[in-house]
Scaffold this active site. Structure first.
Site, PDB file in Angstrom:
ATOM      1  N   GLU A 190     -11.612 -16.387  -2.464  1.00  0.00           N
ATOM      2  CA  GLU A 190     -10.751 -15.467  -1.716  1.00  0.00           C
ATOM      3  C   GLU A 190     -11.392 -15.176  -0.371  1.00  0.00           C
ATOM      4  O   GLU A 190     -12.425 -15.748  -0.041  1.00  0.00           O
ATOM      5  CB  GLU A 190     -10.513 -14.183  -2.520  1.00  0.00           C
ATOM      6  N   LYS A 192     -14.185  -3.573  -7.428  1.00  0.00           N
ATOM      7  CA  LYS A 192     -13.964  -3.111  -6.052  1.00  0.00           C
ATOM      8  C   LYS A 192     -15.090  -2.164  -5.663  1.00  0.00           C
ATOM      9  O   LYS A 192     -14.966  -0.944  -5.772  1.00  0.00           O
ATOM     10  CB  LYS A 192     -12.590  -2.438  -5.955  1.00  0.00           C
ATOM     11  N   ARG A 243      -8.367  -0.381 -12.740  1.00  0.00           N
ATOM     12  CA  ARG A 243      -9.371  -1.190 -12.045  1.00  0.00           C
ATOM     13  C   ARG A 243     -10.579  -0.341 -11.656  1.00  0.00           C
ATOM     14  O   ARG A 243     -11.716  -0.797 -11.700  1.00  0.00           O
ATOM     15  CB  ARG A 243      -8.743  -1.851 -10.816  1.00  0.00           C
TER      16      ARG A 243
HETATM   17  C1  LIG Z   1      -8.932  -4.703  -2.601  1.00  0.00           C
HETATM   18  C2  LIG Z   1      -9.233  -6.160  -2.535  1.00  0.00           C
HETATM   19  C3  LIG Z   1      -8.219  -7.132  -2.600  1.00  0.00           C
HETATM   20  C4  LIG Z   1      -6.752  -6.787  -2.641  1.00  0.00           C
HETATM   21  O1  LIG Z   1      -6.402  -6.082  -3.785  1.00  0.00           O
HETATM   22  P1  LIG Z   1      -5.049  -5.252  -3.843  1.00  0.00           P
HETATM   23  O2  LIG Z   1      -5.105  -4.558  -5.142  1.00  0.00           O
HETATM   24  O3  LIG Z   1      -3.934  -6.236  -3.771  1.00  0.00           O
HETATM   25  O4  LIG Z   1      -5.051  -4.344  -2.655  1.00  0.00           O
HETATM   26  C5  LIG Z   1      -8.594  -8.464  -2.615  1.00  0.00           C
HETATM   27  N1  LIG Z   1      -9.903  -8.835  -2.540  1.00  0.00           N
HETATM   28  C6  LIG Z   1     -10.897  -7.929  -2.448  1.00  0.00           C
HETATM   29  C7  LIG Z   1     -12.294  -8.405  -2.380  1.00  0.00           C
HETATM   30  C8  LIG Z   1     -10.595  -6.568  -2.450  1.00  0.00           C
HETATM   31  O5  LIG Z   1     -11.593  -5.676  -2.369  1.00  0.00           O
END
Ligand SMILES: *Cc1c(COP(=O)(O)O)cnc(C)c1O
Length: 347
Positions: free
Chosen positions: A224, A188, A86
């Site tokens: 989300e 991210k 990722r």
């Molecule tokens: C990091 C993150 C998540 C959760 O991802 P994980 O890999 O499960 O920790 C969900 N939404 C956003 C916007 C994020 O930055």
């Protein structure tokens, strides 16, 4: 062999979720078109040019994962290969040089090994949070990608996310947008968080724990929250996971693992599809998922004053959410056999 005698003398169950300066970190720099080998260092400070790309055009991305002690005393990390991949995707989208996936995993291992005393003991509920971060250190003044970068991994112990059990939270439907259609919602990057700070401060002032963002294009579909993906449970006990037509949901590793657990281990019916806000009242449970809390149960959504209450209520996690939570955390803690490749032991 890991020596358990030398663990830091911390009140593990009460350390909270804030930055503590651990002993060691990994630092690698990118210059002249390549990453150097990287070093483990004690220096937690960064000296930057005033003209560093990260300060002006926000070339920065990060990851988050955890190390913890299992029931049988091993130190493990959960699916770091997915974080490595990722971060390559995030870097690529921001025109930053990818940090090689195998080197990423090696560096995570090195940092955890260098900070073994900081890994909270099994049963404390605390974990060692691992934060890889990459940013532009090179000078830019015209708008373009920088030519120098730093990749760094540091760790900080974090307390149990839920002290005294996971109480359901109340969330609101936000009037702000988190991510543009076909924008950067699926990577991210710190830039996605910068603009979510104002909405979350406002939501907290209004008494809500989180914002639920709708798709920015039609304001119809659930996407989300600021930092966690969403899951729903149907009356029939199936799992429904929102999917974005515009690729603006972050691919959470926790959510992908929950989907696998639901399908392959618990035999639940799983649908990954666009979910309209208007159909949410038909669901009986809702949860937010991410590395930090694994799953936080949601008891209620407030949609501009209209309350959508889940049958699971405000006292405890719904039964299906709990089953998913117990199975996934059981796998992570070594109490339940893990699917191939999920648990990475630090030797
Ligand atoms: C990091 C993150 C998540 C959760 O991802 P994980 O890999 O499960 O920790 C969900 N939404 C956003 C916007 C994020 O930055």
């Amino acid at each position: 062999m890991q020596c358990k005698m030398s663990k830091k003398n911390l009140d593990w169950a009460n350390i909270g979720f804030s930055y503590m300066v651990a002993d060691k970190r990994f630092v690698s720099n990118y210059k002249d078109g390549k990453w150097d080998d990287g070093v483990i260092t004690e220096d937690n400070m960064i000296v930057l040019s005033e003209d560093a790309g990260v300060l002006h055009y926000a070339q920065e991305c990060f990851e988050g994962l955890k190390a913890y002690e299992t029931e049988d005393g091993k130190i493990v990390i959960f699916r770091p290969d997915l974080n490595a991949k990722r971060m390559v995707d995030s870097a690529t989208r921001l025109e930053m040089p990818a940090f090689p996936e195998d080197k990423f995993i090696e560096a995570v291992e090195k940092v955890v090994q260098a900070n073994l005393d900081w890994v909270p003991p099994y049963g404390s509920g605390a974990t060692l949070y691992i934060r890889p971060v990459m940013f532009a250190t090179g000078n830019v003044i015209g708008v373009k990608p920088a030519d120098e970068y730093q990749f760094r991994i540091f760790v900080t112990p974090v307390g149990p996310y839920f002290k005294g059990g996971a109480k359901p939270i109340v969330v609101k439907i936000s009037d702000f947008d988190r991510a543009a259609p076909h924008g950067t919602g699926n990577i991210k990057a710190g830039l996605n968080y910068a603009m979510s700070l104002h909405p979350i401060v406002k939501a907290h002032e209004e008494g809500f724990a989180e914002n639920v963002y709708l798709d920015a294009e039609s304001r119809t579909y659930i996407e989300e929250t600021g930092g966690a993906n969403i899951i729903f449970v149907t009356k029939e006990g199936g799992l429904v996971v929102p999917k974005s037509h515009t690729d603006s949901i972050l691919p959470s590793i926790t959510r992908r693992s929950i989907v696998y657990v639901a399908k392959e281990i618990l035999g639940l019916n799983v649908e990954e599809r666009p979910v309209k806000l208007s159909e949410v009242e038909n669901f009986v449970e809702m949860g937010l998922c991410g590395t930090a809390a694994v799953i936080s149960p949601v008891g209620k959504i407030n949609d501009h004053g209209k309350e959508i209450c889940f049958a699971s209520g405000m006292e405890e996690m719904g039964p299906v959410t709990k089953k998913l939570y117990d199975t996934l955390t059981g796998i992570q803690m070594g109490r339940i056999e893990a699917p191939e490749g999920w648990i990475h032991t630090i030797e």
